[in-house]
Design an enzyme around this catalytic site. Structure first.
Site, short mmCIF file in Angstrom:
data_model
loop_
_atom_site.label_atom_id
_atom_site.label_comp_id
_atom_site.label_asym_id
_atom_site.label_seq_id
_atom_site.Cartn_x
_atom_site.Cartn_y
_atom_site.Cartn_z
N HIS A 300 -55.47 10.21 77.97
CA HIS A 300 -55.14 8.79 77.83
C HIS A 300 -56.42 7.95 77.74
O HIS A 300 -56.57 7.12 76.83
CB HIS A 300 -54.30 8.36 79.04
CG HIS A 300 -53.93 6.91 79.06
ND1 HIS A 300 -52.65 6.46 78.89
CD2 HIS A 300 -54.68 5.79 79.26
CE1 HIS A 300 -52.62 5.15 78.97
NE2 HIS A 300 -53.85 4.71 79.21
N GLU A 301 -57.34 8.17 78.68
CA GLU A 301 -58.56 7.35 78.71
C GLU A 301 -59.46 7.61 77.51
O GLU A 301 -60.04 6.67 76.95
CB GLU A 301 -59.31 7.60 80.02
CG GLU A 301 -58.56 7.21 81.28
CD GLU A 301 -58.08 5.77 81.28
OE1 GLU A 301 -58.78 4.90 80.73
OE2 GLU A 301 -56.99 5.51 81.82
N ASP A 315 -52.96 -0.43 74.99
CA ASP A 315 -51.83 -0.10 75.86
C ASP A 315 -50.65 -0.96 75.43
O ASP A 315 -50.35 -1.99 76.03
CB ASP A 315 -52.18 -0.36 77.34
CG ASP A 315 -53.12 0.68 77.90
OD1 ASP A 315 -52.89 1.89 77.65
OD2 ASP A 315 -54.10 0.31 78.57
#
Length: 355
Positions: A300-301, A315
């Site tokens: 995700h990061e 996001d």
């Protein structure tokens, strides 16, 4: 080549608003100018029922998160704040806001603290996306939000005087001195797992089940599948670098933006990734369908970091329900879509349309 793959994929799908479910409640955001680059947002529950939602990564979050998008001559201005990954359950009460039908709350913030507006001139401000709904302190769904479009004429001299929310640190090392002992061991294991899972997910995007891919990205187009695979391959490559890649990794929080609800966060403008204390309570790899773990948190990061694969993701939809409600073009630009897809391919989640 990275940019070309993503650009061609986005051009292949309709450019439109976020895909919204029928009869969904919603939040209406009214943006107004307080003074030069200082903005007020009024958040209103426009539905007919009381709602409780997570206001982190949203209005009322005290951290320098992306609350609005800024445009100059139709080109988005680079965001210089942080993008957080939140826990999906066990949320603290102070992370939640409850609004009755028609009720509102206000948030004021300075857009010059998380964007370089020192050249002044006309800037357009707007926002849209999904915010997570919470039940029993757990993310249980989502509601859409959108705002008016606010036109500003920025005074450059006043914008220069606004302090940046993030102060630059010495980033000469790629995995910083905060990563020692057990935390170094945890990070190295998480990176290896992230590399393996992202690589398998890239293969699944390229040539795996079309039904599984469609569940997350709403398309079976070859261009779309190639774009998703390319980003996941880049994430796998970055995770395999063991500190020699494009990101700088912190095993503890040098900026002070972690709290009890944040797993990790990224500073896209500097390609820095920070693990919070909560990261170390996660499983290395979960067997829960759409569950959170250390490996997919890194995935995700890393999708947020443009140094890994440009442009970095946003996001737009957080959690499975919101992410799978996005249009194709927005899913391509959503960090959790990649983390959830990677989890789905590694843990063999059974989709309703799986073939």
């Amino acid at each position: 080549m990275k940019i070309t793959a993503l650009a061609s994929a986005i051009l292949a799908v309709a450019q439109g608003a976020l895909a919204l479910p029928a009869r969904a409640p919603a939040l209406d955001i009214t943006l107004s100018q307080v003074n030069n680059t200082r903005i007020k947002a009024v958040v209103k529950n426009s539905g007919t029922e009381k709602i409780t939602f997570v206001h982190l990564n949203f209005f009322n979050d005290p951290s320098p998160v992306k609350k609005v998008s800024l445009y100059r001559n139709a080109t988005e201005v680079e965001f210089t704040g942080i993008k957080q990954r939140l826990r999906s359950d066990g949320l603290s009460n102070d992370a939640l806001t409850t609004l009755a039908p028609g009720a509102t709350y206000e948030d004021e913030f300075d857009i010059a603290s998380t964007a370089n507006l020192t050249q002044g001139g006309p800037v357009t401000v707007r926002t849209q996306g999904f915010v997570p709904i919470a039940m029993n302190n757990k993310i249980a769904g989502y509601i859409p939000y959108s705002s008016n479009e606010l036109e500003l004429e920025v005074d450059a001299e006043k914008a220069v005087a606004v302090p940046a929310s993030i102060k630059p640190l010495d980033r000469r090392t790629k995995i910083t001195s905060s990563c020692t002992g057990n935390r170094a061991t945890v990070l190295n294991t998480a990176l290896r797992n992230a590399a393996s899972i992202a690589s398998k997910a890239a293969d699944a995007a390229s040539s795996g089940s079309s039904a599984l891919f469609t569940e997350y990205f709403k398309s079976t187009s070859g261009n779309i599948r190639s774009a998703v695979a390319a980003r996941l391959k880049a994430v796998a490559s970055e995770a395999s670098m063991n500190g020699g890649g494009s990101t700088t990794y912190y095993c503890s929080d040098p900026y002070g933006y972690c709290d009890s609800n944040v797993l990790a966060y990224t500073l896209p403008s500097t390609n820095e990734v920070v693990n919070c204390e909560l990261f170390y309570t996660l499983q290395e790899v979960t067997n829960d369908c759409h569950g959170q773990d250390q490996a997919t948190t890194i995935i995700h990061e890393f999708t947020h970091a443009p140094g890994v694969y440009p442009p970095g993701t946003e996001d737009l939809g957080y959690g499975y329900s919101a992410a799978t409600a996005l249009s194709t073009s927005n899913a391509l630009n959503n960090a959790d879509s990649y983390a959830l897809f990677a989890n789905g391919t590694s843990s063999f989640c059974v989709m309703t349309a799986f073939s």
